[in-house]
Design an enzyme around this catalytic site. Structure first.
Site, short mmCIF file in Angstrom:
data_model
loop_
_atom_site.label_atom_id
_atom_site.label_comp_id
_atom_site.label_asym_id
_atom_site.label_seq_id
_atom_site.Cartn_x
_atom_site.Cartn_y
_atom_site.Cartn_z
N ASP A 97 0.84 -1.19 0.00
CA ASP A 97 0.00 0.00 0.00
C ASP A 97 0.88 1.25 0.00
OD1 ASP A 97 -2.30 1.46 -0.03
OD2 ASP A 97 -2.76 1.19 2.10
N ASN B 48 -10.97 -2.80 -5.68
CA ASN B 48 -10.16 -1.84 -6.45
C ASN B 48 -10.79 -1.44 -7.78
OD1 ASN B 48 -6.95 -3.18 -5.31
ND2 ASN B 48 -8.04 -1.37 -4.60
C1 IPE Z 1 -1.49 0.02 -3.51
O1 IPE Z 1 -1.22 1.39 -3.47
C2 IPE Z 1 -1.67 -0.50 -4.93
C3 IPE Z 1 -2.98 -1.14 -5.21
C4 IPE Z 1 -4.02 -1.18 -4.41
C5 IPE Z 1 -3.15 -1.75 -6.52
P1 IPE Z 1 -2.41 2.44 -3.47
O2 IPE Z 1 -2.72 2.80 -4.88
O3 IPE Z 1 -3.55 1.94 -2.65
O4 IPE Z 1 -1.70 3.68 -2.73
P2 IPE Z 1 -2.40 4.81 -1.87
O5 IPE Z 1 -3.17 4.15 -0.75
O6 IPE Z 1 -3.30 5.59 -2.77
O7 IPE Z 1 -1.26 5.64 -1.35
MG MG Z 2 -4.12 2.30 -0.68
#
Ligand code: IPE
Ligand code: MG
Length: 216
Positions: free
Chosen positions: A2, A50
């Site tokens: 994350d 997601n």
């Molecule tokens: C993790 O990083 C990647 C995925 C969920 C694919 P994020 O995209 O969630 O990063 P933040 O939380 O916005 O910083």
């Molecule tokens: Mg994230």
């Protein structure tokens, strides 16, 4: 994994560049884990939730997954890594599914670290999917072991240690069944900044913990 989005913001680059930085971090961490003799490593790459992200970001992520699988496959295979994917894979596009199938087939006979990639994965979805099959196939005497046999990767060991980066302290629908007794490690580092030295520190700290599994 994350913190890619926040890393991108901090570096004044588009979110896709954050995900690509995360992929570079992933490569280093996977290699370190394999070199150190980790038996099972599960990475949470895309959740069932997601899909609610902007279409452009989802598209970029899907493109990146396909690209990464193909690009890293030779080296992972060389290292003896066995690749497995868990999640509602049937909902992924055909091209990505073909790459997944190829990665699994190519590495199936390897004997090194097993790398489970959670893709379009949600623990509640997994439990519901397992429950449906469990109910259809098992009688009233069936218990935890029979239920667990219906999870996406029944042979996966329960994680000893779960690491979440970026300072968030939650599981976010990751391996809820399997993590019943896992040790949790929360790292303040954003995923693209998380390196082998952080993994080493997390494992060392894990080694100092006392696990009792509810016993004495
Ligand atoms: C993790 O990083 C990647 C995925 C969920 C694919 P994020 O995209 O969630 O990063 P933040 O939380 O916005 O910083
Ligand atoms: Mg994230």
């Amino acid at each position: 994994m994350d913190g890619n989005g926040r890393w991108a913001r901090e570096h004044h680059v588009p979110v896709g560049a954050g995900h690509r930085a995360g992929a570079r971090s992933l490569k280093r961490v996977v290699r370190a884990a394999s070199d150190w003799g980790v038996k099972d490593l599960t990475i949470f790459s895309f959740s069932t939730e997601n899909w609610t992200r902007p279409e452009g970001e989802v598209g970029e992520l899907m493109g990146l997954f396909g690209e990464l699988i193909d690009r890293e496959l030779p080296e992972l295979h060389e290292e003896g890594v066995r690749m497995r994917f868990i999640g509602r894979l049937h909902e992924l596009d055909e091209d990505l599914r073909a790459r997944i199938a190829r990665a699994e087939a190519t590495t199936a006979a390897n004997t090194g670290m097993r790398l489970f990639v959670a893709m379009n994965y949600g623990a509640r979805a997994e439990i519901v999917d397992a429950a449906r099959r469990f109910a259809a196939e098992c009688g009233p005497e069936a218990g935890e072991a029979e239920f667990a046999a219906h999870l996406y990767a029944p042979d996966m060991r329960d994680p000893e240690l779960v690491i979440r980066t970026s300072g968030e302290q939650r599981l976010s629908n990751f391996l809820l069944w399997q993590c019943a007794y896992s040790e949790l490690h929360f790292s303040p580092r954003l995923w693209p900044d998380f390196g082998p030295e952080d993994l080493e520190a997390a494992i060392a700290e894990y080694g100092r913990r006392h696990r009792r599994f509810g016993g004495r």
